[in-house]
Structure formats: structure tokens, C-alpha cells
Write a protein that holds these residues in place. Structure first.
Motif, PDB file in Angstrom:
ATOM      1  N   ASP A  55      -4.581   2.247  24.548  1.00 20.63           N
ATOM      2  CA  ASP A  55      -3.255   2.188  25.136  1.00 20.63           C
ATOM      3  C   ASP A  55      -2.744   3.598  25.387  1.00 20.63           C
ATOM      4  OD1 ASP A  55      -3.187   2.716  22.455  1.00 20.63           O
ATOM      5  OD2 ASP A  55      -1.293   1.708  22.101  1.00 20.63           O
ATOM      6  N   GLY A  56      -2.020   3.793  26.482  1.00 17.39           N
ATOM      7  CA  GLY A  56      -1.516   5.109  26.827  1.00 17.39           C
ATOM      8  C   GLY A  56      -2.593   5.962  27.467  1.00 17.39           C
ATOM      9  N   PRO A  57      -2.204   7.127  28.001  1.00 16.17           N
ATOM     10  CA  PRO A  57      -3.157   7.981  28.722  1.00 16.17           C
ATOM     11  C   PRO A  57      -4.252   8.576  27.854  1.00 16.17           C
ATOM     12  CG  PRO A  57      -1.041   9.093  28.442  1.00 16.17           C
ATOM     13  CD  PRO A  57      -0.836   7.662  28.016  1.00 16.17           C
ATOM     14  N   PHE A  58      -3.980   8.784  26.563  1.00 21.28           N
ATOM     15  CA  PHE A  58      -4.952   9.422  25.687  1.00 21.28           C
ATOM     16  C   PHE A  58      -5.442   8.510  24.571  1.00 21.28           C
ATOM     17  CE2 PHE A  58      -2.198  12.729  27.424  1.00 21.28           C
ATOM     18  CZ  PHE A  58      -3.133  13.540  28.043  1.00 21.28           C
ATOM     19  N   GLY A  59      -4.892   7.308  24.497  1.00 21.74           N
ATOM     20  CA  GLY A  59      -5.282   6.382  23.451  1.00 21.74           C
ATOM     21  C   GLY A  59      -4.507   6.604  22.156  1.00 21.74           C
ATOM     22  N   THR A  60      -4.539   5.606  21.315  1.00 15.74           N
ATOM     23  CA  THR A  60      -3.867   5.650  20.019  1.00 15.74           C
ATOM     24  C   THR A  60      -4.873   5.281  18.935  1.00 15.74           C
ATOM     25  OG1 THR A  60      -1.761   4.985  21.008  1.00 15.74           O
ATOM     26  CG2 THR A  60      -1.972   4.745  18.625  1.00 15.74           C
ATOM     27  N   MET A  61      -4.858   6.037  17.845  1.00 13.22           N
ATOM     28  CA  MET A  61      -5.722   5.720  16.718  1.00 13.22           C
ATOM     29  C   MET A  61      -4.971   4.794  15.760  1.00 13.22           C
ATOM     30  SD  MET A  61      -8.749   6.087  15.514  1.00 13.22           S
ATOM     31  CE  MET A  61      -9.385   7.567  16.345  1.00 13.22           C
ATOM     32  N   PRO A  78       8.030  -4.411   4.005  1.00 12.88           N
ATOM     33  CA  PRO A  78       7.626  -4.304   2.600  1.00 12.88           C
ATOM     34  C   PRO A  78       6.155  -4.004   2.375  1.00 12.88           C
ATOM     35  CG  PRO A  78       8.294  -6.552   3.160  1.00 12.88           C
ATOM     36  CD  PRO A  78       8.587  -5.718   4.341  1.00 12.88           C
ATOM     37  N   HIS A  79       5.319  -4.302   3.348  1.00 16.46           N
ATOM     38  CA  HIS A  79       3.893  -4.000   3.194  1.00 16.46           C
ATOM     39  C   HIS A  79       3.346  -3.458   4.512  1.00 16.46           C
ATOM     40  CE1 HIS A  79      -0.104  -4.261   1.393  1.00 16.46           C
ATOM     41  NE2 HIS A  79      -0.529  -4.664   2.581  1.00 16.46           N
ATOM     42  N   VAL A  80       2.650  -2.331   4.429  1.00 17.83           N
ATOM     43  CA  VAL A  80       2.080  -1.682   5.616  1.00 17.83           C
ATOM     44  C   VAL A  80       0.574  -1.910   5.641  1.00 17.83           C
ATOM     45  CG1 VAL A  80       1.726   0.494   6.832  1.00 17.83           C
ATOM     46  CG2 VAL A  80       3.885   0.075   5.634  1.00 17.83           C
ATOM     47  N   GLN A  81       0.086  -2.418   6.752  1.00 15.09           N
ATOM     48  CA  GLN A  81      -1.357  -2.632   6.911  1.00 15.09           C
ATOM     49  C   GLN A  81      -1.978  -1.634   7.870  1.00 15.09           C
ATOM     50  OE1 GLN A  81      -2.423  -6.540   8.346  1.00 15.09           O
ATOM     51  NE2 GLN A  81      -4.623  -6.227   7.995  1.00 15.09           N
ATOM     52  N   TYR A  82      -1.205  -1.229   8.881  1.00 12.97           N
ATOM     53  CA  TYR A  82      -1.727  -0.316   9.897  1.00 12.97           C
ATOM     54  C   TYR A  82      -0.786   0.885  10.069  1.00 12.97           C
ATOM     55  CZ  TYR A  82      -4.508  -4.401  11.279  1.00 12.97           C
ATOM     56  OH  TYR A  82      -5.345  -5.485  11.282  1.00 12.97           O
ATOM     57  N   ILE A  83      -1.386   2.041  10.313  1.00 15.47           N
ATOM     58  CA  ILE A  83      -0.672   3.261  10.669  1.00 15.47           C
ATOM     59  C   ILE A  83      -1.179   3.701  12.040  1.00 15.47           C
ATOM     60  CG2 ILE A  83      -0.272   5.692  10.118  1.00 15.47           C
ATOM     61  CD1 ILE A  83       1.121   3.994   8.125  1.00 15.47           C
ATOM     62  N   TYR A  84      -0.276   3.986  12.953  1.00 20.50           N
ATOM     63  CA  TYR A  84      -0.638   4.397  14.309  1.00 20.50           C
ATOM     64  C   TYR A  84      -0.308   5.870  14.517  1.00 20.50           C
ATOM     65  CZ  TYR A  84      -0.982  -0.606  15.332  1.00 20.50           C
ATOM     66  OH  TYR A  84      -1.335  -1.933  15.323  1.00 20.50           O
ATOM     67  N   THR A  85      -1.170   6.558  15.262  1.00 23.90           N
ATOM     68  CA  THR A  85      -0.941   7.962  15.573  1.00 23.90           C
ATOM     69  C   THR A  85      -1.633   8.294  16.888  1.00 23.90           C
ATOM     70  OG1 THR A  85      -1.065  10.221  14.661  1.00 23.90           O
ATOM     71  CG2 THR A  85      -3.010   8.830  14.384  1.00 23.90           C
ATOM     72  N   GLU A  86      -1.216   9.379  17.524  1.00 25.07           N
ATOM     73  CA  GLU A  86      -1.881   9.809  18.754  1.00 25.07           C
ATOM     74  C   GLU A  86      -3.346  10.123  18.470  1.00 25.07           C
ATOM     75  OE1 GLU A  86      -0.842   9.950  21.834  1.00 25.07           O
ATOM     76  OE2 GLU A  86       1.244   9.396  21.484  1.00 25.07           O
ATOM     77  N   ALA A  87      -4.217   9.761  19.397  1.00 21.72           N
ATOM     78  CA  ALA A  87      -5.646  10.000  19.191  1.00 21.72           C
ATOM     79  C   ALA A  87      -5.985  11.483  19.235  1.00 21.72           C
ATOM     80  CB  ALA A  87      -6.465   9.248  20.233  1.00 21.72           C
TER      81      ALA A  87
END
Length: 212
Positions: A55-61, A78-87
Motif C-alpha cells: 500500500d502507498g508508493p513505497f509500501g508499508t511494513m 487493549p491488545h496490539v497484534q500488529y505495528i505498521y511503519t514505513e517500509a
């Protein structure tokens, strides 16, 4: 202002015009307490997987995490399963190791997803000082009503009773300096804020500050 515009304004504020042009990430120094107070989510977690999202021009990790403890954000997620950041690290993306370390991760929530980046506070858990760990447990939130003002050149003076002057920048240490590692800016019962040295016995004038 919509939630998306608010997120975009905060994100762009961490960039200079020159950095946007050359696609390089630059961040304003921030004390760990401010990083804690300004984050939607603060967790201790181990990364157990990752996937590049197209997703996006450079992707997301997308990092899959095993949450060990949450310090901030219970009401939001209350509970985090995924963290997203710029690739791309040049676009403030964070690179985390899979199945190696436990991390302290701070981030913002947008459309039900947790995003983090180089301008957020993230660190290998075993590199945090004892004072920082105690700050995460209860001390930092006691100072979220205080203002930590960076001092780049002397003289520096507090302009209000709720300010603490942060002098680590005078020696170019910034977030890795002594104050950042060992102090929290705490509101006292008299209504003013001042630095509290985390490993010392708690001052009785500190509001609700007790050692674990």
C-alpha cells in the motif's frame, strides 16, 4: 479538522522542507516522558513476524508482535497484534528484528492501526535504564501535565511553573543524555513541576509517586 488531517499535520511537522525533497527523515529531539505522554499506544513487545504490504508508493511494513505489557492506550486498543511503519527508513520507517529482542514501542493509532516511526520512541528493552522502566510504569504519566522545554543555548529559564528545562542538548546527547535516561518531570502538590531523579527515594511532595 478530521482525524486524518490531524495525523498528517503531526507527521509532516517532523520533516523539514529540505528533507522532504531528498526523502530523508529528521526528528525533533524529544524526552522519553514527552514521547510517552504524546503517544496513543506504549507497549513492551517481541516481534514474531513481518510482512511488506503493497500500500502507498513505497509500501508499508507490518510487524506482528507478541505484546508483553501495555503502559498506555488501554482505552483505545487493549491488545496490539500488529505495528505498521514505513517500509523505507529514509521515510522514517523503523526496522525491528524478528524473534530476537523485546522492544519498547510507542505509536499513534489511525483507523484502528498502530503506526510507529523513527520520530517515535522505540528501543530494545534491555537498553532502557531502571529509571526509564519506572517512568513507564507510573512516573511519566504523573508529569503529562508538565512541559519539558529543550535548552539549546545558555541561559535557559523556565517561563511558567509547569516547565522543566531539558539541558541534554547542550552536550549534544539529546534523548540519550543523562536527564533523558534518569529523570522525569513531575508535578508537585504545590502545582509546579520539577525534575525527579528516578532511582532516588521518592519525594513525599510528589503526587502519588511510589516505587513498585
Amino acid at each position: 479538522m478530521t482525524a486524518w488531517l490531524s495525523f498528517l499535520v503531526v507527521f509532516l511537522c517532523s520533516w523539514s522542507l529540505r528533507d522532504l525533497v531528498v526523502e530523508a527523515c529528521t526528528c525533533v529531539p524529544i524526552h522519553p516522558q514527552d514521547a510517552f505522554c504524546n503517544s496513543d499506544i506504549v507497549i513492551r513487545a517481541k516481534v514474531v513476524g513481518k510482512k511488506l504490504m503493497k500500500d502507498g508508493p513505497f509500501g508499508t511494513m507490518r510487524y506482528t508482535v507478541k505484546q508483553m505489557k501495555m503502559y498506555r492506550g488501554f482505552q483505545i486498543m487493549p491488545h496490539v497484534q500488529y505495528i505498521y511503519t514505513e517500509a523505507s527508513e529514509s521515510l522514517c520507517g523503523v526496522k525491528l528484528e524478528v524473534n530476537k529482542y523485546q522492544y519498547l514501542i510507542t505509536g499513534r493509532v489511525y483507523e484502528g492501526k498502530v503506526y510507529t516511526g523513527l520520530c517515535n520512541w522505540y528501543e530494545k528493552w534491555d537498553r532502557l535504564t531502571l529509571s526509564q522502566r519506572k517512568g513507564l510504569n507510573h512516573r511519566y504519566h504523573l508529569g503529562c501535565g508538565c512541559k519539558i522545554r529543550p535548552c539549546y543555548y545558555l541561559p535557559c529559564f523556565a517561563t511558567s511553573k509547569n516547565e522543566c528545562i531539558w539541558t541534554d542538548m547542550l552536550s549534544n546527547f539529546g534523548h540519550s543524555g543523562y536527564q533523558a535516561k534518569h529523570y522525569a518531570c513531575i508535578q508537585r502538590v504545590e502545582g509546579y513541576c520539577s525534575w525527579y531523579r528516578g532511582w532516588a527515594p521518592p519525594d513525599k511532595t510528589i503526587i502519588n509517586a511510589t516505587d513498585p
